[in-house]
Design a protein around this motif. Structure first.
Motif, short mmCIF file in Angstrom:
data_model
loop_
_atom_site.label_atom_id
_atom_site.label_comp_id
_atom_site.label_asym_id
_atom_site.label_seq_id
_atom_site.Cartn_x
_atom_site.Cartn_y
_atom_site.Cartn_z
N GLY A 1 0.83 -1.19 0.00
CA GLY A 1 0.00 0.00 0.00
C GLY A 1 0.87 1.24 0.00
O GLY A 1 2.09 1.17 0.10
N THR A 2 0.21 2.39 -0.12
CA THR A 2 0.97 3.65 -0.15
C THR A 2 0.41 4.66 0.84
O THR A 2 0.71 5.85 0.74
CB THR A 2 0.95 4.25 -1.57
N ILE A 3 -0.38 4.21 1.79
CA ILE A 3 -0.95 5.13 2.79
C ILE A 3 0.14 5.62 3.74
O ILE A 3 0.22 6.79 4.05
CB ILE A 3 -2.07 4.43 3.59
N GLY A 4 0.97 4.69 4.20
CA GLY A 4 2.05 5.03 5.12
C GLY A 4 3.36 5.24 4.38
O GLY A 4 3.46 4.95 3.18
N PRO A 5 4.37 5.70 5.09
CA PRO A 5 5.67 5.92 4.44
C PRO A 5 6.33 4.60 4.04
O PRO A 5 6.06 3.55 4.64
CB PRO A 5 6.49 6.62 5.51
N GLU A 6 7.18 4.66 3.03
CA GLU A 6 7.97 3.49 2.65
C GLU A 6 8.89 3.14 3.81
O GLU A 6 9.50 4.01 4.42
CB GLU A 6 8.79 3.77 1.39
N LEU A 7 8.97 1.86 4.12
CA LEU A 7 9.81 1.43 5.24
C LEU A 7 11.17 1.03 4.71
O LEU A 7 11.39 -0.06 4.19
CB LEU A 7 9.13 0.26 5.98
N LYS A 8 12.10 1.99 4.80
CA LYS A 8 13.49 1.77 4.38
C LYS A 8 14.37 2.67 5.24
O LYS A 8 13.90 3.65 5.82
CB LYS A 8 13.68 2.07 2.89
N ASP A 9 15.64 2.32 5.33
CA ASP A 9 16.60 3.07 6.15
C ASP A 9 16.08 3.27 7.58
O ASP A 9 16.29 4.32 8.19
CB ASP A 9 16.93 4.42 5.52
N ILE A 10 15.41 2.26 8.11
CA ILE A 10 14.76 2.38 9.41
C ILE A 10 15.75 2.61 10.54
O ILE A 10 15.52 3.43 11.42
CB ILE A 10 13.89 1.14 9.69
N LYS A 11 16.86 1.89 10.52
CA LYS A 11 17.83 2.02 11.62
C LYS A 11 18.40 3.43 11.70
O LYS A 11 18.63 3.96 12.78
CB LYS A 11 18.94 0.99 11.48
N SER A 12 18.57 4.08 10.55
CA SER A 12 19.08 5.46 10.57
C SER A 12 17.98 6.44 10.97
O SER A 12 18.26 7.46 11.60
CB SER A 12 19.69 5.84 9.23
N LYS A 13 16.74 6.16 10.62
CA LYS A 13 15.63 7.04 11.00
C LYS A 13 15.27 6.89 12.46
O LYS A 13 14.82 7.85 13.11
CB LYS A 13 14.40 6.75 10.14
N TYR A 14 15.39 5.67 12.98
CA TYR A 14 15.03 5.38 14.37
C TYR A 14 16.18 4.62 15.04
O TYR A 14 16.08 3.42 15.28
CB TYR A 14 13.75 4.53 14.43
N PRO A 15 17.26 5.33 15.36
CA PRO A 15 18.39 4.64 15.99
C PRO A 15 18.03 4.10 17.38
O PRO A 15 18.63 3.15 17.85
CB PRO A 15 19.48 5.70 16.06
N ASP A 16 17.05 4.73 18.03
CA ASP A 16 16.59 4.26 19.33
C ASP A 16 15.48 3.24 19.12
O ASP A 16 14.36 3.59 18.73
CB ASP A 16 16.08 5.44 20.16
N ARG A 17 15.80 2.00 19.32
CA ARG A 17 14.88 0.89 19.11
C ARG A 17 13.55 1.10 19.84
O ARG A 17 12.48 0.77 19.33
CB ARG A 17 15.56 -0.39 19.57
N SER A 18 13.61 1.65 21.03
CA SER A 18 12.39 1.81 21.84
C SER A 18 11.38 2.75 21.18
O SER A 18 10.17 2.59 21.36
CB SER A 18 12.73 2.30 23.25
N GLU A 19 11.85 3.70 20.40
CA GLU A 19 10.93 4.60 19.69
C GLU A 19 10.12 3.84 18.65
O GLU A 19 8.91 4.02 18.52
CB GLU A 19 11.70 5.75 19.03
N LEU A 20 10.77 2.96 17.92
CA LEU A 20 10.09 2.16 16.90
C LEU A 20 9.11 1.19 17.56
O LEU A 20 7.99 0.99 17.07
CB LEU A 20 11.11 1.43 16.04
N VAL A 21 9.51 0.60 18.67
CA VAL A 21 8.60 -0.29 19.41
C VAL A 21 7.36 0.49 19.83
O VAL A 21 6.23 0.02 19.67
CB VAL A 21 9.31 -0.91 20.65
N ALA A 22 7.55 1.69 20.35
CA ALA A 22 6.43 2.52 20.79
C ALA A 22 5.50 2.89 19.64
O ALA A 22 4.27 2.90 19.80
CB ALA A 22 6.95 3.79 21.48
N ILE A 23 6.06 3.17 18.47
CA ILE A 23 5.25 3.50 17.30
C ILE A 23 4.36 2.33 16.92
O ILE A 23 3.16 2.50 16.66
CB ILE A 23 6.14 3.92 16.11
#
Length: 118
Positions: free
Chosen positions: A59-81
């Motif tokens: 789908g294209t509703i949400g952002p493309e999921l790429k370069d995630i580690k650089s966008k969210y270096p803090d793992r806990s932020e991604l878990v919270a999302i």
């Protein structure tokens, strides 16, 4: 003659060493489990809204999921999302996967493991 002492510390050290030796295999398994959940239309269902490399019919509703580690270096932020994005963005269309018990904490952790490889 002195016998080699069998102390709890020795057993603890052996257990730690065994765990460290198995860690890469366990990590690969978590990533594979996370990808399976992310692509599963009945569980994580990330592909309904996101483009993810290797996924079919994204789908294209949400952002493309790429370069995630650089966008969210803090793992806990991604878990919270993933757990409940409405806390950060009340207008989001993303379901609160953890709050609504769509995914367990272990499943969310596996998905984060996978996303951090993108």
């Amino acid at each position: 003659m002195t016998a080699f002492p069998r102390t709890p510390v020795l057993f603890l050290l052996l257990a730690i060493a065994a765990g460290l030796a198995a860690s890469p295999a366990r990590a690969q398994s978590a990533v594979a489990d996370g990808q399976k959940l992310a692509f599963d239309r009945g569980k994580g269902n990330c592909l309904t809204c996101h483009v993810i490399k290797g996924g079919d019919l994204p789908g294209t509703i949400g952002p493309e999921l790429k370069d995630i580690k650089s966008k969210y270096p803090d793992r806990s932020e991604l878990v919270a999302i993933i757990f409940d994005e409405t806390k950060r963005n009340p207008q989001t269309m993303m379901p609160p996967f953890g709050r609504n018990r769509i995914l367990t904490e272990q499943e969310i952790s596996a998905i984060v493991d996978f996303l951090q490889t993108l």
